[in-house]
Every structure is written in structure tokens, then in C-alpha cells.
Design a protein around this motif. Structure first.
Motif, short mmCIF file in Angstrom:
data_model
loop_
_atom_site.label_atom_id
_atom_site.label_comp_id
_atom_site.label_asym_id
_atom_site.label_seq_id
_atom_site.Cartn_x
_atom_site.Cartn_y
_atom_site.Cartn_z
N VAL A 75 -2.05 20.41 23.95
CA VAL A 75 -1.82 19.43 22.88
C VAL A 75 -2.06 20.13 21.55
O VAL A 75 -3.19 20.28 21.09
N SER A 76 -0.96 20.58 20.93
CA SER A 76 -1.09 21.39 19.72
C SER A 76 0.17 21.31 18.87
O SER A 76 1.23 21.80 19.26
N CYS A 77 0.04 20.70 17.70
CA CYS A 77 1.17 20.64 16.77
C CYS A 77 1.53 22.03 16.27
O CYS A 77 2.70 22.36 16.10
N GLY A 78 0.48 22.84 16.01
CA GLY A 78 0.72 24.19 15.51
C GLY A 78 1.54 25.03 16.47
O GLY A 78 2.44 25.77 16.05
N GLU A 79 1.25 24.91 17.77
CA GLU A 79 2.01 25.66 18.78
C GLU A 79 3.48 25.26 18.75
O GLU A 79 4.36 26.11 18.84
N VAL A 80 3.74 23.98 18.64
CA VAL A 80 5.12 23.50 18.61
C VAL A 80 5.81 23.93 17.31
O VAL A 80 6.96 24.36 17.32
N MET A 81 5.11 23.83 16.19
CA MET A 81 5.70 24.19 14.90
C MET A 81 6.06 25.67 14.83
O MET A 81 6.96 26.06 14.08
N ASP A 82 5.35 26.50 15.58
CA ASP A 82 5.62 27.94 15.57
C ASP A 82 6.82 28.32 16.43
O ASP A 82 7.24 29.48 16.43
N SER A 83 7.35 27.38 17.19
CA SER A 83 8.48 27.67 18.07
C SER A 83 9.80 27.59 17.30
O SER A 83 9.89 26.91 16.28
N TRP A 84 10.82 28.28 17.81
CA TRP A 84 12.13 28.21 17.15
C TRP A 84 12.74 26.81 17.26
O TRP A 84 13.53 26.41 16.39
N GLN A 85 12.35 26.08 18.28
CA GLN A 85 12.89 24.72 18.46
C GLN A 85 12.49 23.80 17.32
O GLN A 85 13.14 22.78 17.08
N ALA A 86 11.41 24.13 16.61
CA ALA A 86 10.94 23.29 15.51
C ALA A 86 11.84 23.37 14.28
O ALA A 86 11.70 22.58 13.35
#
Length: 217
Positions: A75-86
């Protein structure tokens, strides 16, 4: 709750003949009801989008910033934001929500004010919510099965887009904006809420199944 089904003149969608079944079942999606659906889901989605924008700005200012929803690796917004999908379209997906949800809220407000939109207006809204729903489905699959992390704010956006899409689609089918047979209209009138619940259950089930595997449980 009732809806005016008197065929008007002019160019709006109600100028098209509305079948008796549509006139009867569309009461569940009157202008006032649709306004409530759109304003409520739009406010929820907008709130989550602006919170995401706030976190995104903090990350731009400080790459080491830990977002408010960085709870664990899963559960991590930062992890998702660092992805290219973001940034699927070359800019942060957040901007789609920051722009799109206020538009939905504005549509809801105009309905409350008594606007009787033309058919193309509803079809445009239909196209918009279907795009949002399809994009959310793709982002959900990427988050759960590829990135391996969930963003709580993103999940709030998903939770808002689902009823928004179901309600607009049901309304357009029941009122004849989307041409459909009497059988399809009857199924829509009786089962639209089941579709809404099933989508939520499918999303929850996919997360519940994948989470133990991701955590090695």
C-alpha cells in the motif's frame, strides 16, 4: 421520484420517441437523481485527485518525500507514482482527474438547475465515463498484477468512477439515448445495481487474492 417524459420539440434527446418501458423505468434516473449521482461521485473523485496532486507536487519538490499513504510495500502511493503507468499519456494521470471530475460536478449542477441536455450531450458524457472506466480497469490491473502496489487515493478514484459509469449508462439505456430493445431496458432497470455491486466485489476479490501472494503469505 419522477421524471418528465413528455416528448418535447427541438433537438434534445427527448425529441426521439421514448418507448413506454423507457418512460416508466427512467424514473429511477431522473435529472435530479442523475445530478446527485454525478455531483457525489464527482466530488469524491475530485477530492482524491487533488490529494494525489498535492502528494505529486511534494514528490517533485523532494524525491525522498514519503507520501501520506506510504503504509507498506503493498500500500504505497509513492510506489505507484514512480511507475511509468502513472504517466500513461506522457503527463501524470492525476491531471485527468483534476480536470475531469470538476467537469462531471458541473454537469450535475446544471441538471439540478433544470437543464434539459440534448442527446449529444448525454452521449458525450457516456463516452467520457466509459473512457474513465476503461482506464481505471487498466490501471487496476497494472497496480494489482504488474506494479504490485496499491494507491489508496487511486482506489478512491476507482470507487467513484464505477457508480458514475453504471448510473450514466443505465440512464442512457432506459431513456432511449442509447438504442436498446425492450428486454435490454427491462434487464437494465432491474439489475443495474447488481452490476454495480458485482464490479466492486470483483475488484475486492482480486486484491484479496493477490495481496497474500504479494506478501508471501
Amino acid at each position: 421520484m419522477s421524471v418528465d417524459t413528455t416528448p418535447p420539440s427541438g433537438t434534445d434527446d427527448r425529441a426521439r420517441p421514448v418507448p413506454p418501458e423507457a418512460a416508466e423505468t427512467s424514473r429511477a434516473f431522473s435529472r435530479r437523481t442523475m445530478a446527485i449521482w454525478l455531483i457525489t461521485t464527482g466530488l469524491v473523485g475530485a477530492a482524491a485527485s487533488f490529494l494525489l496532486l498535492h502528494e505529486r507536487i511534494l514528490l517533485w519538490q523532494d524525491p525522498e518525500h514519503s507520501t501520506a499513504c506510504d503504509i507498506n510495500p503493498w500500500v504505497s502511493c509513492g510506489e505507484v507514482m514512480d511507475s511509468w503507468q502513472a504517466a500513461t499519456f506522457g503527463f501524470p494521470n492525476i491531471f485527468l482527474g483534476v480536470v475531469g471530475f470538476p467537469v462531471v460536478i458541473a454537469v450535475g449542477i446544471t441538471l439540478l438547475a433544470g437543464l434539459r441536455p440534448p442527446r449529444w450531450y448525454w452521449l458525450g458524457l457516456q463516452a467520457g465515463v466509459l473512457f474513465a472506466f476503461g482506464f481505471c480497469v487498466w490501471l487496476w490491473s497494472q497496480a494489482v498484477y504488474t506494479i504490485g502496489a496499491l494507491c489508496p487515493y487511486c482506489m478512491v478514484v476507482w470507487a467513484a468512477v464505477i457508480p458514475m459509469t453504471v448510473s450514466v449508462t443505465a440512464r442512457n439505456i432506459l431513456t432511449g439515448t442509447i438504442p436498446a430493445s425492450g428486454a435490454v431496458r427491462r434487464v437494465t432497470a432491474d439489475w443495474w445495481w447488481v452490476v454495480l455491486v458485482l464490479i466492486y466485489l470483483l475488484v475486492a476479490a482480486s486484491i484479496a487474492i493477490e495481496l497474500p501472494q504479494a506478501l508471501g503469505i
